[in-house]
Design a protein around this motif. Structure first.
Motif, PDB file in Angstrom:
ATOM      1  N   UNK A  67     -14.557 112.998  34.258  1.00 41.05           N
ATOM      2  CA  UNK A  67     -14.977 114.427  34.199  1.00 41.05           C
ATOM      3  C   UNK A  67     -14.056 115.250  33.517  1.00 41.05           C
ATOM      4  N   UNK A  68     -14.690 116.280  32.710  1.00 40.66           N
ATOM      5  CA  UNK A  68     -13.982 117.279  32.490  1.00 40.66           C
ATOM      6  C   UNK A  68     -14.122 118.388  33.613  1.00 40.66           C
ATOM      7  N   UNK A  69     -13.183 119.150  33.759  1.00 42.21           N
ATOM      8  CA  UNK A  69     -13.175 120.337  34.590  1.00 42.21           C
ATOM      9  C   UNK A  69     -13.337 121.839  33.780  1.00 42.21           C
ATOM     10  N   UNK A  70     -13.647 122.738  34.405  1.00 35.61           N
ATOM     11  CA  UNK A  70     -13.888 123.933  33.699  1.00 35.61           C
ATOM     12  C   UNK A  70     -12.663 124.672  33.553  1.00 35.61           C
ATOM     13  N   UNK A  71     -11.472 124.184  34.121  1.00 35.82           N
ATOM     14  CA  UNK A  71     -10.097 124.756  33.986  1.00 35.82           C
ATOM     15  C   UNK A  71      -9.423 124.223  32.975  1.00 35.82           C
ATOM     16  N   UNK A  72     -10.102 123.088  32.382  1.00 41.34           N
ATOM     17  CA  UNK A  72      -9.134 122.081  31.090  1.00 41.34           C
ATOM     18  C   UNK A  72      -8.929 120.852  31.699  1.00 41.34           C
ATOM     19  N   UNK A  73      -8.718 120.816  33.081  1.00 39.81           N
ATOM     20  CA  UNK A  73      -8.236 119.238  33.614  1.00 39.81           C
ATOM     21  C   UNK A  73      -9.053 118.328  33.555  1.00 39.81           C
ATOM     22  N   UNK A  74      -8.631 117.041  33.604  1.00 37.43           N
ATOM     23  CA  UNK A  74      -9.295 115.906  33.520  1.00 37.43           C
ATOM     24  C   UNK A  74      -9.419 115.058  34.911  1.00 37.43           C
ATOM     25  N   UNK A  75     -10.595 114.752  35.159  1.00 36.60           N
ATOM     26  CA  UNK A  75     -10.866 113.934  36.801  1.00 36.60           C
ATOM     27  C   UNK A  75     -11.568 112.613  36.304  1.00 36.60           C
ATOM     28  N   UNK A  76     -11.001 111.626  37.375  1.00 35.70           N
ATOM     29  CA  UNK A  76     -11.747 110.419  37.467  1.00 35.70           C
ATOM     30  C   UNK A  76     -12.217 110.313  38.880  1.00 35.70           C
ATOM     31  N   UNK A  77     -13.587 109.585  39.096  1.00 40.32           N
ATOM     32  CA  UNK A  77     -14.236 109.432  40.204  1.00 40.32           C
ATOM     33  C   UNK A  77     -14.442 107.992  40.380  1.00 40.32           C
ATOM     34  N   UNK A  78     -14.510 107.535  41.599  1.00 40.44           N
ATOM     35  CA  UNK A  78     -14.961 106.168  41.746  1.00 40.44           C
ATOM     36  C   UNK A  78     -15.658 106.055  43.297  1.00 40.44           C
ATOM     37  N   UNK A  79     -16.884 105.637  43.186  1.00 38.42           N
ATOM     38  CA  UNK A  79     -17.546 105.522  44.585  1.00 38.42           C
ATOM     39  C   UNK A  79     -18.218 104.331  44.696  1.00 38.42           C
ATOM     40  N   UNK A  80     -17.561 103.385  45.593  1.00 36.36           N
ATOM     41  CA  UNK A  80     -18.117 102.244  45.591  1.00 36.36           C
ATOM     42  C   UNK A  80     -18.592 101.821  47.338  1.00 36.36           C
ATOM     43  N   UNK A  81     -19.459 100.709  47.491  1.00 34.91           N
ATOM     44  CA  UNK A  81     -19.543 100.356  48.717  1.00 34.91           C
ATOM     45  C   UNK A  81     -19.237  98.807  48.718  1.00 34.91           C
ATOM     46  N   UNK A  82     -18.399  98.485  47.775  1.00 40.07           N
ATOM     47  CA  UNK A  82     -17.937  97.013  47.468  1.00 40.07           C
ATOM     48  C   UNK A  82     -16.385  96.968  47.563  1.00 40.07           C
ATOM     49  N   UNK A  83     -15.719  97.965  47.970  1.00 40.88           N
ATOM     50  CA  UNK A  83     -14.052  97.882  48.119  1.00 40.88           C
ATOM     51  C   UNK A  83     -13.774  97.305  49.077  1.00 40.88           C
ATOM     52  N   UNK A  84     -13.478  95.916  49.000  1.00 44.46           N
ATOM     53  CA  UNK A  84     -13.311  94.938  50.337  1.00 44.46           C
ATOM     54  C   UNK A  84     -12.147  95.584  51.084  1.00 44.46           C
TER      55      UNK A  84
END
Length: 400
Positions: free
Chosen positions: A257-274
């Motif tokens: 994801x791009x942030x409005x202030x110029x930063x960079x974001x990474x997202x991870x959502x999982x129901x398989x993280x053993x």
């Protein structure tokens, strides 16, 4: 019992499964720990079945039970409607409650579609003009360490945000024989890990940073495509040759994801993280410092100040249990940690105070709609060639 010296505010709970039980605990606890300007009265709990609703009322502390939410909206002893039902019912119940003049607390995600979320937001804004309030249950905002993180960012303690890493890791679907619940049906849940838990980390990143996710590039994956079908009695078929049904939502979502202030974001959502039960992990790196948080150690915030002398520079571990920390003064002595349920109590506190003060509580339906638009952009990107996709007000378009 309510406080006879304070005006009452009657509450109706719609839905009494896991989340309904958590909300019930919050309504019971908030007026006994915090000094509230209004006395919550747990008037009625409502579910689809009369007998199970009555059992829930007896167990959870509600004065009465109902199996008809429309009847509940007509009651004079109901001022607030707390919606803890699956996502496909949110829009109809919330809009009807707001039009009936009831304040609304609605669990996240706000709705299953952008259209529903937009109609809910319009209804909430119209109701607010009449003094009727609404709020969405992004409860993790109300963890004291998260509140402190937002405060440090607002004070400029980490400078300009460069990187954000956000993860929500669970493992309750790792077993391929786990039953096919409503959360795995797109018609009922809207999406899988993306909406169920990904919505939380999108909201937390935007809340802490006070910035917006403006464009995304994402991928969705379903690892187990069929599961045993639950029976009417609540059990499920799980032996070879018995009935199985399709999983129609994602098991995991990853996106940039791009942030409005110029930063960079990474997202991870999982129901398989053993092995990960409820790990919400956030790290924010700025030009002057960094913050790090993990919900599985929720009373702690890690903070680095780049201005410290180099021979002592590093992450400091802040135990967020001091009286000056947000919400904490009402609870236990320093070092006596809070837990999962406390955020829901804080949610009740903030809602009741906002209603009394005639203010719109946060997050608003409009803010939750903003999260919904991020999720829609992720789905759009993932359904194509993972192209960068803008998060627009009202629509989604491919980034140029």
């Amino acid at each position: 019992m309510t406080d006879p010296h304070k005006p009452e505010i009657g509450v109706a709970l719609i839905g009494h499964a896991f989340m309904g039980a958590v909300h019930s605990q919050a309504w019971r606890t908030a007026p006994r720990v915090f000094d509230l300007p209004l006395a919550p009265r747990m008037s009625v709990v409502c579910g689809r079945d009369a007998s199970s609703s009555q059992a829930a009322a007896d167990k959870l502390g509600w004065e009465s039970a109902s199996s008809d939410w429309r009847e509940v909206l007509e009651r004079d002893d109901v001022d607030v409607v707390d919606i803890c039902t699956p996502g496909h019912t949110h829009a109809e119940i919330a809009i009807a409650a707001l039009e009936a003049g009831k304040h609304v607390l609605c669990e996240k995600p706000l709705a299953n579609t952008i259209d529903e979320a937009e109609r809910m937001t319009a209804a909430a804004e119209a109701a607010a003009a009449r003094g009727v309030r609404s709020m969405v249950g992004f409860t993790y905002r109300r963890v004291p360490a998260i509140q402190l993180a937002r405060q440090l960012v607002a004070e400029g303690r980490i400078g300009t945000i460069r990187h954000v890493r956000a993860q929500y890791l669970q493992d309750w679907l790792v077993d391929p024989e786990a039953p096919l619940s409503w959360r795995l049906d797109k018609k009922l849940a809207g999406s899988g890990a993306l909406g169920d838990i990904g919505s939380h980390i999108v909201d937390l990143v935007q809340f802490i940073s006070d910035e917006r996710v403006t464009s995304v590039s994402g991928a969705l994956r379903t690892f187990v495509t069929e599961r045993p079908v639950q029976t009417a009695s609540g059990g499920f078929t799980g032996t070879a040759g018995t009935e199985r049904g399709p999983v129609t939502v994602d098991d995991a979502a990853v996106f940039l994801g791009d942030l409005s202030g110029g930063g960079l974001a990474t997202f991870e959502a999982t129901r398989f993280a053993t092995g990960r039960k409820n790990a919400i992990r956030l790290e924010i790196n700025g030009s002057r410092g960094s913050l790090s948080f993990d919900f599985e150690d929720l009373n702690v915030l890690h903070f680095l100040d780049l201005g410290d002398d180099s021979h002592v520079n590093g992450f400091r571990r802040i135990v967020v249990t001091e009286p000056e920390h947000p919400y904490v003064s009402a609870w236990w002595p320093p070092g006596h940690g809070l837990g999962y349920e406390h955020g829901f109590t804080h949610q009740v506190v903030d809602l009741v105070r906002a209603i009394h003060d005639g203010e719109d509580p946060t997050p608003t339906f409009g803010q939750a709609l903003g999260v919904q638009r991020v999720l829609e952009a992720v789905e759009t990107s993932a359904s194509g060639d993972r192209a960068w996709t803008k998060v627009l007000e009202g629509s989604v378009a491919l980034a140029r």
